[in-house]
Design an enzyme around this catalytic site. Structure first.
Site, short mmCIF file in Angstrom:
data_model
loop_
_atom_site.label_atom_id
_atom_site.label_comp_id
_atom_site.label_asym_id
_atom_site.label_seq_id
_atom_site.Cartn_x
_atom_site.Cartn_y
_atom_site.Cartn_z
N ARG A 64 5.47 63.40 14.17
CA ARG A 64 5.43 63.59 12.72
C ARG A 64 4.12 64.30 12.39
O ARG A 64 3.04 63.74 12.60
CB ARG A 64 5.52 62.23 12.01
CG ARG A 64 5.53 62.32 10.49
CD ARG A 64 5.60 60.91 9.89
NE ARG A 64 5.68 60.95 8.44
CZ ARG A 64 4.62 60.99 7.63
NH1 ARG A 64 3.39 61.00 8.16
NH2 ARG A 64 4.77 61.02 6.32
N LYS A 121 -4.97 62.15 10.99
CA LYS A 121 -5.34 60.76 10.74
C LYS A 121 -6.86 60.58 10.71
O LYS A 121 -7.62 61.35 11.28
CB LYS A 121 -4.72 59.84 11.81
CG LYS A 121 -3.20 59.62 11.64
CD LYS A 121 -2.89 58.71 10.47
CE LYS A 121 -1.40 58.59 10.20
NZ LYS A 121 -0.73 57.60 11.05
#
Length: 371
Positions: A340, A305
């Site tokens: 994830r 991210k």
């Protein structure tokens, strides 16, 4: 706005023996909590905070009015709730240790693979196989970019991207989730062999989605994002991001249940990076144990991210493995049930080492003499 209550686990031990049994197993995970903070908010602000141990809940809740006490009791029970395994076709996914969900993006502009798996299906097949061999419990297939500023995808294009990937993953016997907010894509994917709906809009984008999930009886992942239209990142203004995301997920879960979706088929995701600043993301990650009070298994998506680059020299997505592992370990320490990730092999290795330490910690105290 009426008052609301939140029970934050804030103190953790390696096992219940460390506190002579005065610790709870957090949401059926391998994490044990011994200290807690009960917070009351009113009009968007915290108005009370009381600390207590695992044996002090009854005393703390006795000071609340009946409505808040009832909600606190529900959250206290949820924190100790053991979640049943997820049945996905021929696969059974146990939730008593962190499980790994591998990401397979089939978009032309993926930030992590540059569209390679869309342009070269054979590469996507090989990548999915490698993730399964490395220990991925689920393959999550996505055909639409949800990064800030990405253009909306036409449903037909999304089907053309997703369905071939579902078919080749199904041929391997994989458990498959589909990262989509469109009912038409989801229905076609389920018919092609997928098992889970991973909806980043929490079933708000397409009015047909909730009914479809209920009728198909498939598990669903409900994620927090402030936007309900094409831009999921729109409107990310929070009084208190942790409590606001908690409240959003509680309402999303309740709507899903009211729409006929079984509670035991719902998983929740705080939506790290969606309509949130770096400070918001860090606050949510540090407060992850709170979200077990909602009573559903938790998924965490932090792999590669943008926040990792923000904290580390603006490194590109493919250079964020270290940060991804660090955040994954933080999730494991919080009792997260599903991670994830893009880097399956490395995360599975980290999980296995983490589990070894947890297993050892449960027996360490057995070696000590009792007073």
């Amino acid at each position: 706005m009426s008052a609301s209550v939140y029970i934050h686990p804030i103190g953790f031990v390696s096992g219940p023996q460390a506190e002579d049994g005065a610790a709870i197993r957090l949401a059926g995970s391998m994490v044990y909590a011994s200290r807690f903070a009960l917070v009351v908010r009113d009009e968007g602000k915290a108005v009370a905070r009381r600390l207590f141990g695992a044996r002090g809940f009854e005393e703390v809740v006795a000071g609340l009015d009946s409505t808040l006490a009832s909600e606190a009791e529900r959250q206290w029970a949820n924190l100790q709730k053991v979640h049943a395994p997820i049945e996905l076709g021929e696969r059974t996914i146990r939730l008593d240790q962190p499980q790994i969900m591998g990401v397979l993006n089939v978009t032309p502009d993926s930030f992590s693979d540059g569209g390679e798996f869309l342009e070269k299906p054979e590469a996507g097949r090989a990548y999915a196989a490698a993730m399964l061999e490395s220990g991925a419990a689920i393959i999550d297939i996505g055909g639409e970019s949800t990064r800030p500023g990405a253009a909306a995808t036409w449903e037909g294009d999304e089907k053309d991207r997703v369905l071939p990937a579902v078919e080749y993953c199904a041929s391997m016997g994989a458990a498959i989730s589909v990262d989509t907010r469109r009912a038409g894509v989801l229905e076609a994917a389920l018919q092609a062999g997928a098992h889970i709906a991973n909806d980043v809009s929490a079933l708000r984008y397409d009015p047909r989605s909730a009914e479809l999930v209920a009728s198909m009886k498939c598990p669903v992942i409900l994620m927090h994002a402030p936007g309900s239209g094409d831009d999921l990142h729109e409107g990310g203004d929070y009084d208190d991001v942790v409590s606001d995301v908690f409240d959003f997920l509680r309402l999303a879960r309740d709507r899903a249940i009211a729409g006929g979706i079984a509670e035991d088929r719902i998983m929740l995701d705080p939506g790290i990076g969606f309509g949130k600043t770096l400070a918001d993301n860090l606050a949510l990650i540090n407060a992850l144990p709170l979200f077990h009070a909602l009573g559903s298994p938790l998924l965490l998506g932090v792999s590669r991210k943008r926040m990792i680059g923000a904290l580390s020299n603006e490194e590109a997505a493919h250079q964020r493995l270290g940060g991804s592992i660090a955040l994954a370990m933080k999730g494991m320490d919080a009792g997260i049930h599903m991670l994830r990730v893009h880097d399956v092999k490395e995360t599975v290795q980290a999980r296995n080492v983490w589990r070894g330490m947890r297993d050892a910690a449960l027996t360490d105290f057995a070696q000590l003499p009792m007073d």
